[in-house]
Motif scaffolding. Structure first.
Motif, PDB file in Angstrom:
ATOM      1  N   GLY A 116       0.839  -1.190   0.000  1.00 20.84           N
ATOM      2  CA  GLY A 116       0.000   0.000   0.000  1.00 20.84           C
ATOM      3  C   GLY A 116       0.874   1.240   0.000  1.00 20.84           C
ATOM      4  O   GLY A 116       1.829   1.335  -0.774  1.00 20.84           O
ATOM      5  N   PRO A 117       0.615   2.197   0.912  1.00 15.94           N
ATOM      6  CA  PRO A 117       1.387   3.449   0.920  1.00 15.94           C
ATOM      7  C   PRO A 117       2.720   3.371   1.658  1.00 15.94           C
ATOM      8  O   PRO A 117       3.464   4.339   1.695  1.00 15.94           O
ATOM      9  CB  PRO A 117       0.447   4.417   1.647  1.00 15.94           C
ATOM     10  N   HIS A 118       3.042   2.218   2.231  1.00 15.54           N
ATOM     11  CA  HIS A 118       4.249   2.087   3.060  1.00 15.54           C
ATOM     12  C   HIS A 118       5.368   1.417   2.275  1.00 15.54           C
ATOM     13  O   HIS A 118       5.138   0.438   1.571  1.00 15.54           O
ATOM     14  CB  HIS A 118       3.935   1.287   4.324  1.00 15.54           C
ATOM     15  N   ASP A 119       6.598   1.944   2.426  1.00 21.32           N
ATOM     16  CA  ASP A 119       7.736   1.345   1.728  1.00 21.32           C
ATOM     17  C   ASP A 119       8.976   1.376   2.622  1.00 21.32           C
ATOM     18  O   ASP A 119       8.924   1.862   3.746  1.00 21.32           O
ATOM     19  CB  ASP A 119       7.985   2.008   0.368  1.00 21.32           C
ATOM     20  N   ILE A 120      10.075   0.836   2.087  1.00 21.15           N
ATOM     21  CA  ILE A 120      11.303   0.716   2.877  1.00 21.15           C
ATOM     22  C   ILE A 120      12.305   1.834   2.604  1.00 21.15           C
ATOM     23  O   ILE A 120      13.455   1.744   3.037  1.00 21.15           O
ATOM     24  CB  ILE A 120      11.974  -0.658   2.655  1.00 21.15           C
ATOM     25  N   THR A 121      11.869   2.886   1.933  1.00 18.41           N
ATOM     26  CA  THR A 121      12.781   3.999   1.659  1.00 18.41           C
ATOM     27  C   THR A 121      13.453   4.454   2.950  1.00 18.41           C
ATOM     28  O   THR A 121      12.788   4.721   3.950  1.00 18.41           O
ATOM     29  CB  THR A 121      12.013   5.174   1.009  1.00 18.41           C
ATOM     30  N   GLY A 122      14.781   4.516   2.923  1.00 17.62           N
ATOM     31  CA  GLY A 122      15.548   5.004   4.065  1.00 17.62           C
ATOM     32  C   GLY A 122      15.785   3.992   5.172  1.00 17.62           C
ATOM     33  O   GLY A 122      16.414   4.327   6.172  1.00 17.62           O
ATOM     34  N   LEU A 123      15.299   2.761   5.018  1.00 15.30           N
ATOM     35  CA  LEU A 123      15.510   1.737   6.042  1.00 15.30           C
ATOM     36  C   LEU A 123      16.546   0.720   5.568  1.00 15.30           C
ATOM     37  O   LEU A 123      16.345   0.065   4.545  1.00 15.30           O
ATOM     38  CB  LEU A 123      14.211   0.984   6.341  1.00 15.30           C
ATOM     39  N   ALA A 124      17.621   0.592   6.287  1.00 13.58           N
ATOM     40  CA  ALA A 124      18.604  -0.453   5.996  1.00 13.58           C
ATOM     41  C   ALA A 124      18.065  -1.778   6.525  1.00 13.58           C
ATOM     42  O   ALA A 124      17.170  -1.793   7.380  1.00 13.58           O
ATOM     43  CB  ALA A 124      19.935  -0.103   6.664  1.00 13.58           C
ATOM     44  N   PRO A 125      18.580  -2.900   6.044  1.00 18.03           N
ATOM     45  CA  PRO A 125      18.131  -4.190   6.577  1.00 18.03           C
ATOM     46  C   PRO A 125      18.276  -4.243   8.103  1.00 18.03           C
ATOM     47  O   PRO A 125      19.304  -3.856   8.656  1.00 18.03           O
ATOM     48  CB  PRO A 125      19.074  -5.197   5.893  1.00 18.03           C
ATOM     49  N   GLY A 126      17.205  -4.675   8.756  1.00 16.27           N
ATOM     50  CA  GLY A 126      17.180  -4.757  10.210  1.00 16.27           C
ATOM     51  C   GLY A 126      16.676  -3.502  10.894  1.00 16.27           C
ATOM     52  O   GLY A 126      16.420  -3.511  12.096  1.00 16.27           O
TER      53      GLY A 126
END
Length: 180
Positions: free
Chosen positions: A161-171
């Motif tokens: 949906g509207p949520h993504d992993i932009t800016g999040l490193a693994p973990g």
């Protein structure tokens, strides 16, 4: 509460380690949250967690058709016929998949080096695909790509949906409660 986690490769989508594999309990997440859906141990990327049962159902239930974007690194170079088959839905043992969006993609600029690294073979070209699905069967992207002749060697879920992993490193994780 709604938490976005960038689940690393070889981590389980649960809070209890099993079979020697690490679990979400190692990430310092708030107490009382549970995964809304799951990612296989060998897949990476966005996993949403919540303490709200009705929100968990809305995110994970196929009846809400929440779009999920995946980047799949496949062996070979899919032609237009293979992409058209993916878009139309692929017959699998548990029935035909719903139509989806499928296209070749450049290597994402946000992608991180994987640990362990992807096995590189000089004789086989790898291609990134960007797939948007509205259902979430067990190992669906992997089974779809294999059915059209292009096995997946790396799978990353970018968004739900509207949520993504932009800016999040693994973990890493962040509270996205205000973004719902």
């Amino acid at each position: 509460m709604l938490i976005a986690v960038n689940k690393p490769m070889n981590m389980l989508s649960q809070f209890t380690s099993e079979g020697g594999w690490p679990a979400l309990d190692q990430l310092g997440l708030p107490k009382g949250v549970y995964a809304a859906g799951r990612l296989d141990r060998d897949s990476e990327g966005l996993l949403l967690l919540t303490d709200d049962g009705s929100l968990q159902a809305r995110i994970s239930s196929p009846k809400y058709k929440s779009p999920k974007v995946y980047y799949a690194l496949v062996e070979g170079i899919p032609d237009e016929e293979a992409l058209a088959r993916l878009r139309a839905g692929v017959p699998l043992k548990d029935g035909k998949t719903a139509p989806c969006e499928a296209e070749t993609a450049e290597t994402p600029d946000w992608i991180w080096d994987r640990d362990p690294p992807v096995r590189v073979r000089k004789s086989i070209t790898d291609t990134w695909l960007r797939l948007t699905l509205t259902e979430g069967r067990n190992r669906q992207v992997r089974r779809m790509c294999a059915a059209v002749g292009f096995p997946v060697i790396r799978l990353v879920r970018f968004s739900i949906g509207p949520h993504d992993i932009t800016g999040l490193a693994p973990g890493e994780w962040r509270d996205v409660t205000t973004q719902t």
